[in-house]
Scaffold this motif. Structure first.
Motif, PDB file in Angstrom:
ATOM      1  N   ARG A   1       0.818  -1.208   0.000  1.00 31.13           N
ATOM      2  CA  ARG A   1       0.000   0.000   0.000  1.00 31.13           C
ATOM      3  C   ARG A   1       0.851   1.257   0.000  1.00 31.13           C
ATOM      4  N   LEU A   2       1.904   1.271   0.813  1.00 33.64           N
ATOM      5  CA  LEU A   2       2.733   2.468   0.864  1.00 33.64           C
ATOM      6  C   LEU A   2       3.575   2.636  -0.389  1.00 33.64           C
ATOM      7  N   LYS A   3       3.816   1.550  -1.114  1.00 35.72           N
ATOM      8  CA  LYS A   3       4.560   1.671  -2.360  1.00 35.72           C
ATOM      9  C   LYS A   3       3.826   2.545  -3.374  1.00 35.72           C
ATOM     10  N   LYS A   4       2.507   2.634  -3.245  1.00 36.03           N
ATOM     11  CA  LYS A   4       1.729   3.451  -4.169  1.00 36.03           C
ATOM     12  C   LYS A   4       1.945   4.943  -3.941  1.00 36.03           C
ATOM     13  N   LEU A   5       2.415   5.312  -2.772  1.00 31.27           N
ATOM     14  CA  LEU A   5       2.666   6.714  -2.487  1.00 31.27           C
ATOM     15  C   LEU A   5       3.979   7.142  -3.140  1.00 31.27           C
ATOM     16  N   ARG A   6       3.921   8.240  -3.860  1.00 34.75           N
ATOM     17  CA  ARG A   6       5.112   8.705  -4.566  1.00 34.75           C
ATOM     18  C   ARG A   6       6.202   9.150  -3.604  1.00 34.75           C
ATOM     19  N   ILE A   7       5.795   9.742  -2.489  1.00 28.51           N
ATOM     20  CA  ILE A   7       6.794  10.201  -1.532  1.00 28.51           C
ATOM     21  C   ILE A   7       7.578   9.026  -0.959  1.00 28.51           C
ATOM     22  N   ILE A   8       6.919   7.875  -0.811  1.00 31.00           N
ATOM     23  CA  ILE A   8       7.614   6.677  -0.311  1.00 31.00           C
ATOM     24  C   ILE A   8       8.523   6.113  -1.393  1.00 31.00           C
ATOM     25  N   SER A   9       8.015   6.022  -2.617  1.00 31.53           N
ATOM     26  CA  SER A   9       8.820   5.450  -3.696  1.00 31.53           C
ATOM     27  C   SER A   9      10.030   6.316  -4.031  1.00 31.53           C
TER      28      SER A   9
ATOM     29  N   VAL B   1       9.215  19.171   4.480  1.00 29.63           N
ATOM     30  CA  VAL B   1       8.417  17.937   4.424  1.00 29.63           C
ATOM     31  C   VAL B   1       7.041  18.212   3.827  1.00 29.63           C
ATOM     32  N   VAL B   2       6.413  19.303   4.259  1.00 29.40           N
ATOM     33  CA  VAL B   2       5.087  19.649   3.728  1.00 29.40           C
ATOM     34  C   VAL B   2       5.170  19.920   2.232  1.00 29.40           C
ATOM     35  N   ARG B   3       6.222  20.580   1.823  1.00 30.71           N
ATOM     36  CA  ARG B   3       6.375  20.859   0.387  1.00 30.71           C
ATOM     37  C   ARG B   3       6.510  19.560  -0.416  1.00 30.71           C
ATOM     38  N   ILE B   4       7.366  18.671   0.061  1.00 37.11           N
ATOM     39  CA  ILE B   4       7.544  17.397  -0.656  1.00 37.11           C
ATOM     40  C   ILE B   4       6.239  16.609  -0.664  1.00 37.11           C
ATOM     41  N   LEU B   5       5.556  16.570   0.496  1.00 36.88           N
ATOM     42  CA  LEU B   5       4.298  15.830   0.584  1.00 36.88           C
ATOM     43  C   LEU B   5       3.238  16.429  -0.335  1.00 36.88           C
ATOM     44  N   PHE B   6       3.149  17.747  -0.359  1.00 44.05           N
ATOM     45  CA  PHE B   6       2.143  18.403  -1.202  1.00 44.05           C
ATOM     46  C   PHE B   6       2.437  18.174  -2.681  1.00 44.05           C
ATOM     47  N   GLU B   7       3.688  18.388  -3.083  1.00 46.84           N
ATOM     48  CA  GLU B   7       4.013  18.264  -4.500  1.00 46.84           C
ATOM     49  C   GLU B   7       3.989  16.821  -4.982  1.00 46.84           C
ATOM     50  N   SER B   8       4.338  15.879  -4.080  1.00 48.43           N
ATOM     51  CA  SER B   8       4.396  14.472  -4.498  1.00 48.43           C
ATOM     52  C   SER B   8       3.037  13.789  -4.471  1.00 48.43           C
ATOM     53  N   GLU B   9       2.221  14.088  -3.446  1.00 48.79           N
ATOM     54  CA  GLU B   9       0.994  13.329  -3.241  1.00 48.79           C
ATOM     55  C   GLU B   9      -0.283  14.094  -3.596  1.00 48.79           C
TER      56      GLU B   9
ATOM     57  N   ILE C   1       1.008  27.418  -4.403  1.00 47.87           N
ATOM     58  CA  ILE C   1       0.423  26.935  -3.144  1.00 47.87           C
ATOM     59  C   ILE C   1       1.514  26.413  -2.216  1.00 47.87           C
ATOM     60  N   SER C   2       2.471  25.683  -2.788  1.00 49.91           N
ATOM     61  CA  SER C   2       3.567  25.155  -1.977  1.00 49.91           C
ATOM     62  C   SER C   2       4.368  26.283  -1.335  1.00 49.91           C
ATOM     63  N   LEU C   3       4.631  27.346  -2.094  1.00 54.39           N
ATOM     64  CA  LEU C   3       5.377  28.480  -1.551  1.00 54.39           C
ATOM     65  C   LEU C   3       4.603  29.172  -0.438  1.00 54.39           C
ATOM     66  N   ILE C   4       3.291  29.355  -0.643  1.00 51.77           N
ATOM     67  CA  ILE C   4       2.469  30.010   0.377  1.00 51.77           C
ATOM     68  C   ILE C   4       2.422  29.168   1.647  1.00 51.77           C
ATOM     69  N   LEU C   5       2.295  27.830   1.486  1.00 49.94           N
ATOM     70  CA  LEU C   5       2.290  26.953   2.647  1.00 49.94           C
ATOM     71  C   LEU C   5       3.590  27.065   3.428  1.00 49.94           C
TER      72      LEU C   5
END
Length: 808
Positions: free
Chosen positions: A476-484, A560-568, A583-587
């Protein structure tokens, strides 16, 4: 005049009556407000009856009373028995181990008393709350009764009111009876809690005194105890070991019944999760990811051992006071999986390091719980110390541990730890022989337990690392881009954090075992909380560390939030180009701003001082930080206005490339030469920027070519149009255009204009068309001339002319 006096006298006479009349009127109005209207009496009586029936559950049943009485009598009886314990009259004669056992026993009794007290107090509060509500309701119904009597209302209505009043009074009487019953038990329980608190304080004081007197000789030397009865002052009891053990177990189950249920629930969940995770990935782990793969594969083949290790380690977190007997059993269930795990992941020679601390730990646990005379206990202690000394000498013999196939760092660490342990155990042996038994017990037990904790933490770390690894590689976690994309970074960061936490916790436990943690902790707290002044601001070293940590954590969280937002999120939600980056910059800006404010507050800076700080910051911006502030504001403008976006091809000054990242202060441009150029955001806002891909990727390209004089221009234009139409990488609309641009110095010049769908392919497509044009000109016999120059010589020296003629 006489009439006036009579009138005044009459007024003075009537004023009190008028006041009384006013007071009576107010009372009647208040009574009217706090009574039930006659039409609503029937419905209110029905509601009251339903309410009283519902509140029957608050009352004590006979069975509940019996349980309360039985539980209280049982625990109070045990407290009374414990009061007769002869150890209580000689606390100064007990060892630290005996004081610790005594303290633990009374803490368990106190815990059960607190449980009963808490239950009774909560029940009484509920009853008192309901009693207050009943009194308010009773007042209302009594006012209604008084009103009906004065109004001479219908008898049926009066009977209904009287019945309601009687029901309320009956309920109130039952509540009073239950409250009195529980208050009686509560008084007795509270008195025993007070006694237990005082006794525990005395035991703790005796422990502190015993710790201060560790170096005193409190027993005869070992060579004097043989052949005669031990006449040293000691406290013993005649209670049965088996009956005491069963009593302790029974008390433990009753005290922690809820926690035992939760522990069992956690055990089932942990066992299922680990067994499921390990079995699913037993044959799916890659071999080339990390060097610890073999160790992880070995651990995941034993899910039961890994589960039991975690399950029984939770025991020390769930329960406040663990009796020695239960602690011994739990220790065995912890050490068994530790031995299984470490035995399979360590080399054969390094397995000695797990057997020796394990055996020593079991021996000292036996020493804690076995009954017997002081002589037997002392001899067992000496045996344990000698066993440990011989084991340590055997381990560090030759002053090298390289033969155990360990790394250089671990070998050196084990060598020095073993050397320190040998010194401490030697001191313990001398103390045990000479008569300082408390010192011997203290040092030997703390040293052996510290060594065993290293094994437990090492096995626990390896188990958690395996769980993290198998979780990352789960289906299941393999489907997440941030994990892969970041699985190695996640694993490495997690393991490093786990190692740091484990060593920190081990150090705290070791210091606690040697009874120095409280002093060290107090010194550290005093050191980090000692305030010093910087102008009008009072800060401490702890405030500064907290501030820096929160700033670091905020920056880390923003990444971390930036990577999570852009990846997932951004990759799964359809948004316009450039919007995810904005949006990533504002966050990130929001997270950093909020984190900065939290860090300021956590550092102890008040709002008034924050205003001063912001004022100072404003002055700094005015003098030397205006460029930084300008770049920060420019980053916000870029996020909202979006004149450039990540992925755009732009020209800034002499740089031309792709926008890789728009940061808070600066942006990164990846040039076509492979360089990464850091451009301040202020330059992108205030300067001229050419954006080749702002609204779309379509861009015009051109090919310039010259042909020799005498060539037919129409033929050249026809060839250029044919070449460009045969290319599939150009747009049909706008249509390509071939132009005869003019007469050059040595050629007829032509321009071929065309549009391409992607700006980044501009040079590649231009190159293809140049090659095709050159090939078409060769096939048509059209010459592309070299540049021609005419040279006119006005004056030349005669010797040079003669030399040229002779050579010619």
């Amino acid at each position: 005049m006489k009439k006036i006096l009579v009138t005044a006298s009459l007024i003075l006479y009537l004023l009190p009556a008028t006041g009384q009349y006013t007071e009576d009127t107010d009372t009647l109005k208040q009574a009217a407000i706090n009574r039930i209207d006659i039409p609503e009496i029937a419905s209110q009586a029905t509601n009251l009856n339903s309410h009283l029936l519902d509140k029957q559950s608050l009352l004590l049943t006979e069975k509940e009373k019996e349980n309360y009485r039985k539980n209280a009598d049982t625990i109070i009886f045990k407290v009374n028995l414990q009061r007769e314990d002869p150890r209580l009259t000689g606390l100064n004669l007990l060892s630290i181990r005996e004081l610790s056992n005594l303290e633990n026993e009374w803490k368990i009794l106190k815990s059960r008393l607190n449980t009963i007290q808490s239950e009774l107090t909560g029940r009484i509060r509920l009853l008192e709350k309901e009693k207050q509500s009943l009194l308010e309701s009773l007042q209302k119904w009594q006012n209604t009764e008084s009103y009906l009597k004065s109004a001479k209302s219908d008898e049926a209505v009066m009977e209904q009111v009287l019945a309601s009043v009687g029901s309320i009074r009956a309920m109130n009487d039952r509540i009073n009876n239950d409250t009195d019953f529980m208050q009686g038990i509560l008084v007795s329980v509270s008195a025993n809690i007070i006694f237990a608190n005082g006794l525990i304080d005395n035991v703790e004081s005796a422990q502190a005194e015993a710790t201060r007197n560790l170096f005193q000789i409190n027993k005869e030397p070992v060579w004097k105890i043989f052949g005669k009865q031990d006449k040293s002052q000691s406290i013993s009891t005649s209670r049965s070991f088996i009956s005491d053990t069963m009593t302790v177990l029974n008390d433990f189950v009753k005290t922690y019944s809820l926690r035992l249920f939760l522990h069992l629930l956690f055990a089932v969940i942990i066992l299922f999760f680990i067994h499921y995770s390990f079995n699913n990935l037993m044959h799916a782990l890659p071999d080339d990811r990390i060097p610890e793969t073999d160790t992880i594969k070995t651990i995941i083949k034993r899910p039961v051992s890994s589960s039991f290790l975690i399950i029984f380690l939770i025991t020390y977190l769930l329960y406040d006071n663990i009796p020695d007997t239960i602690g011994f059993v739990n220790l065995l269930f912890v050490l068994i999986p530790v031995l299984i795990i470490l035995y399979n992941i360590l080399t054969p020679r390094t397995r000695y390091f797990i057997w020796l601390p394990t055996a020593g730990t079991i021996l000292i646990q036996v020493h804690l719980i076995i009954p017997g005379s002081n002589i037997a206990s002392r001899l067992l202690l000496i045996f344990i110390i000698v066993f440990c000394i011989l084991s340590l000498i055997w381990i560090i013999r030759g002053r090298s541990l390289k033969s155990y196939s360990l790394t250089k760092r671990i070998s050196k660490l084990l060598y020095y730890l073993s050397l320190v342990g040998l010194i401490i155990m030697t001191m313990s042996l001398i103390a045990a022989i000479s008569g300082a038994v408390m010192l011997a017990e203290f040092l030997s037990h703390a040293t052996i337990r510290s060594a065993a904790l290293i094994l437990v933490f090492y096995a626990f770390n390896r188990t958690i690392e395996s769980i993290i690894y198998t979780t990352i590689y789960s289906k299941r976690l393999k489907k997440l881009r941030i994990i892969s994309q970041y699985h190695n970074e996640i694993y490495n960061t997690s393991t490093r954090l786990l190692i740091i936490v484990s060593w920190t916790v081990w150090m705290i436990f070791a210091l606690k075992l040697f009874s120095v943690w409280d002093n060290i902790y107090s010194a550290l707290v005093s050191f980090f909380t000692n305030e010093f002044r910087i102008g009008s601001l009072s800060v401490s070293l702890g405030d500064i560390i907290i501030f820096l940590f929160l700033i670091w954590f905020t920056l880390w969280l923003s990444r971390v939030v930036r990577i999570l937002f852009e990846s997932e999120i951004a990759s799964r939600v359809k948004m316009k180009r450039g919007v995810p980056g904005a949006i990533s910059l504002i966050l990130r800006i929001l997270i950093i701003t909020i984190g900065f404010l939290i860090a300021i507050g956590a550092a102890g800076v008040g709002l008034d001082k924050l205003a001063i700080l912001l004022g100072a910051l404003g002055v700094g911006i005015g003098f030397g930080l205006q460029n930084i502030f300008n770049n920060l504001v420019s980053g916000i403008i870029l996020a909202f206005e979006r004149p450039i976006q990540e992925g755009d091809i732009i020209e800034v000054g002499e740089f031309w490339g792709t926008v890789k990242e728009i940061g808070i202060r600066a942006s990164t441009i990846f040039t076509f030469d492979g360089a990464e150029v850091i451009v301040p955001n202020g330059n992108l806002i205030s300067g001229e920027v050419i954006n080749w891909t702002l609204t779309n990727q379509n861009r015009r390209a051109e090919v310039l070519v010259g042909v020799a004089y005498g060539t037919d221009p129409d033929k050249v234009l026809e060839i250029l149009n044919t070449v460009v139409k045969d290319q599939g990488d150009i747009l049909k609309e706008p249509a390509p255009l071939a132009l005869f641009s003019g007469f050059g110095e040595s050629s007829l010049d032509f321009r071929l204009l065309f549009w391409i769908p992607k700006a980044e392919n501009r040079f590649i497509i231009q190159s293809k068309i140049n090659v095709a044009v050159n090939k078409a000109f060769k096939e048509a016999g059209i010459e592309i001339p070299f540049p021609q120059r005419d040279i006119h010589l006005r004056s030349v020296d005669k010797p040079l002319i003669d030399d040229i003629k002779n050579k010619g």
